[in-house]
Scaffold this motif. Structure first.
Motif, mmCIF file in Angstrom:
data_model
loop_
_atom_site.group_PDB
_atom_site.id
_atom_site.type_symbol
_atom_site.label_atom_id
_atom_site.label_comp_id
_atom_site.label_asym_id
_atom_site.label_seq_id
_atom_site.Cartn_x
_atom_site.Cartn_y
_atom_site.Cartn_z
ATOM 1 N N PHE A 3 30.568 33.048 32.569
ATOM 2 C CA PHE A 3 31.887 32.407 32.628
ATOM 3 C C PHE A 3 32.373 32.382 34.352
ATOM 4 C CE2 PHE A 3 36.406 32.129 32.430
ATOM 5 C CZ PHE A 3 36.626 30.631 32.513
ATOM 6 N N SER A 4 32.601 34.068 34.587
ATOM 7 C CA SER A 4 33.326 34.018 35.710
ATOM 8 C C SER A 4 32.143 33.771 36.902
ATOM 9 C CB SER A 4 33.599 35.455 35.384
ATOM 10 O OG SER A 4 31.917 36.636 35.801
ATOM 11 N N SER A 5 31.024 33.803 37.243
ATOM 12 C CA SER A 5 30.216 33.477 37.841
ATOM 13 C C SER A 5 30.961 31.804 37.919
ATOM 14 C CB SER A 5 28.926 33.585 37.280
ATOM 15 O OG SER A 5 28.140 35.170 37.393
ATOM 16 N N ILE A 6 30.364 31.378 37.041
ATOM 17 C CA ILE A 6 31.198 29.866 36.935
ATOM 18 C C ILE A 6 32.153 29.517 37.609
ATOM 19 C CG2 ILE A 6 30.849 27.594 35.911
ATOM 20 C CD1 ILE A 6 29.053 28.760 34.116
ATOM 21 N N LYS A 7 33.423 30.191 37.335
ATOM 22 C CA LYS A 7 34.879 29.981 37.536
ATOM 23 C C LYS A 7 34.676 30.200 38.897
ATOM 24 C CE LYS A 7 39.379 31.581 36.764
ATOM 25 N NZ LYS A 7 40.136 33.067 35.934
ATOM 26 N N TRP A 8 34.040 31.427 39.422
ATOM 27 C CA TRP A 8 34.316 32.109 41.310
ATOM 28 C C TRP A 8 33.303 30.024 41.793
ATOM 29 C CZ3 TRP A 8 36.275 33.675 44.893
ATOM 30 C CH2 TRP A 8 35.203 34.269 46.037
ATOM 31 N N LEU A 9 32.401 30.052 41.828
ATOM 32 C CA LEU A 9 31.639 29.245 42.221
ATOM 33 C C LEU A 9 33.188 27.982 42.136
ATOM 34 C CD1 LEU A 9 29.031 27.467 43.308
ATOM 35 C CD2 LEU A 9 28.287 27.072 40.701
ATOM 36 N N THR A 119 15.550 31.519 38.783
ATOM 37 C CA THR A 119 15.676 31.341 37.737
ATOM 38 C C THR A 119 15.900 33.376 36.760
ATOM 39 O OG1 THR A 119 13.029 31.299 37.722
ATOM 40 C CG2 THR A 119 14.375 28.916 37.082
ATOM 41 N N ASP A 120 14.560 33.852 37.837
ATOM 42 C CA ASP A 120 14.976 35.401 36.992
ATOM 43 C C ASP A 120 15.875 36.098 38.511
ATOM 44 O OD1 ASP A 120 14.375 37.473 36.456
ATOM 45 O OD2 ASP A 120 12.302 37.686 36.463
ATOM 46 N N ILE A 121 17.337 36.533 38.273
ATOM 47 C CA ILE A 121 17.814 37.558 39.006
ATOM 48 C C ILE A 121 17.211 38.297 39.597
ATOM 49 C CG2 ILE A 121 18.913 38.603 37.372
ATOM 50 C CD1 ILE A 121 20.548 36.884 40.393
ATOM 51 N N GLN A 122 15.756 38.978 38.912
ATOM 52 C CA GLN A 122 14.954 40.371 39.493
ATOM 53 C C GLN A 122 14.601 40.145 40.589
ATOM 54 O OE1 GLN A 122 15.540 42.898 37.577
ATOM 55 N NE2 GLN A 122 17.226 42.242 35.995
ATOM 56 N N THR A 123 13.817 38.995 40.895
ATOM 57 C CA THR A 123 13.522 38.487 42.093
ATOM 58 C C THR A 123 14.116 37.802 43.392
ATOM 59 O OG1 THR A 123 13.894 35.784 41.501
ATOM 60 C CG2 THR A 123 12.053 37.305 40.883
ATOM 61 N N LEU A 124 16.171 38.324 43.425
ATOM 62 C CA LEU A 124 16.728 37.952 44.101
ATOM 63 C C LEU A 124 16.553 38.718 45.076
ATOM 64 C CD1 LEU A 124 18.511 36.370 44.880
ATOM 65 C CD2 LEU A 124 20.386 38.356 44.012
ATOM 66 N N PHE A 146 23.303 33.081 42.480
ATOM 67 C CA PHE A 146 22.931 32.876 40.754
ATOM 68 C C PHE A 146 21.580 32.344 39.985
ATOM 69 C CE2 PHE A 146 24.436 28.769 41.453
ATOM 70 C CZ PHE A 146 24.621 27.952 41.087
ATOM 71 N N GLU A 147 21.408 32.580 38.996
ATOM 72 C CA GLU A 147 20.860 33.151 38.237
ATOM 73 C C GLU A 147 20.704 31.408 36.936
ATOM 74 O OE1 GLU A 147 20.088 35.086 34.497
ATOM 75 O OE2 GLU A 147 18.165 35.694 34.815
ATOM 76 N N ALA A 148 19.769 30.308 36.722
ATOM 77 C CA ALA A 148 20.201 30.058 35.949
ATOM 78 C C ALA A 148 18.719 29.564 34.991
ATOM 79 C CB ALA A 148 19.653 28.139 36.668
ATOM 80 N N SER A 149 18.806 28.792 33.942
ATOM 81 C CA SER A 149 17.672 29.600 33.029
ATOM 82 C C SER A 149 16.760 28.174 32.921
ATOM 83 C CB SER A 149 18.673 28.994 31.273
ATOM 84 O OG SER A 149 18.918 27.785 31.711
ATOM 85 N N GLY A 150 16.980 26.864 34.312
ATOM 86 C CA GLY A 150 15.871 26.187 34.749
ATOM 87 C C GLY A 150 16.075 25.804 35.655
ATOM 88 N N LEU A 151 15.064 25.305 36.696
ATOM 89 C CA LEU A 151 15.203 24.567 37.282
ATOM 90 C C LEU A 151 14.010 23.306 37.756
ATOM 91 C CD1 LEU A 151 15.729 27.042 40.542
ATOM 92 C CD2 LEU A 151 17.018 25.425 39.784
ATOM 93 N N ALA A 152 14.420 22.128 38.102
ATOM 94 C CA ALA A 152 14.274 21.087 37.664
ATOM 95 C C ALA A 152 12.663 20.881 38.501
ATOM 96 C CB ALA A 152 14.305 20.345 38.905
#
Length: 172
Positions: A3-9, A119-124, A146-152
């Protein structure tokens, strides 16, 4: 945490919209003419929408004044299929980004802000290594990542950006 990441975005996007509005207001000195045709090199404060393909849900590039807004790009090859691992996809995305900027009178040195989604923050850390290599030294843009659960298309990374237009190129 999400939520805080989305709020910051949301705060960042709001600030970007406000900056663009201020820029448009400051440069709105042109007189409206019904025969005025916008062009990519126009100093017209009205946005110009450049769509990559018919039926796309968003413009690939929007130019407002001297600012370009590029939609997120994926690491896809010429046939549209996603290429390789996260490193290969990041190289492909950044090369595509560089190409789109060049075709629109800008460059990697003119990028103001990037939005990077993985899709995986560990790859950042790996993505960062590739990403940073595409910008001139000392010219890293502001960025939201940021990380998302899936991309196109099951992509692993997506990058969009905001860039300034090269003023010299637009006068030629």
């Amino acid at each position: 945490m999400r939520f805080s990441s989305i709020k910051w975005l949301g705060v960042c996007l709001g600030a970007i919209c406000l900056m663009t509005f201020v820029q448009l207001q400051a440069s709105s000195s042109r007189t409206d003419r019904p025969d005025h045709e916008p062009s990519l090199t126009s100093q017209d404060p009205l946005p110009q929408y450049i769509t990559a393909r018919k039926g796309a849900p968003a413009s690939s590039v929007v130019r407002a004044g001297n600012v370009l807004y590029l939609s997120g790009l994926l690491g896809s090859g010429p046939d549209g299929s996603i290429v390789g691992d996260v490193s290969a996809q990041t190289h492909t995305v950044m090369a595509r980004l560089k190409d789109v900027l060049a075709r629109n009178h800008s460059s990697m040195g003119h990028v103001l802000h990037c939005t990077l989604i993985v899709t995986d923050i560990q790859t950042l850390p790996l993505v960062n290594t590739v990403y940073m290599g595409y910008f001139p030294e000392g010219r890293l843009p502001a960025r939201t990542a940021f990380e998302a659960s899936g991309l196109a298309a099951n992509a692993l990374v997506e990058v969009g950006c905001i860039a300034a237009v090269d003023q010299v190129a637009t006068r030629l």
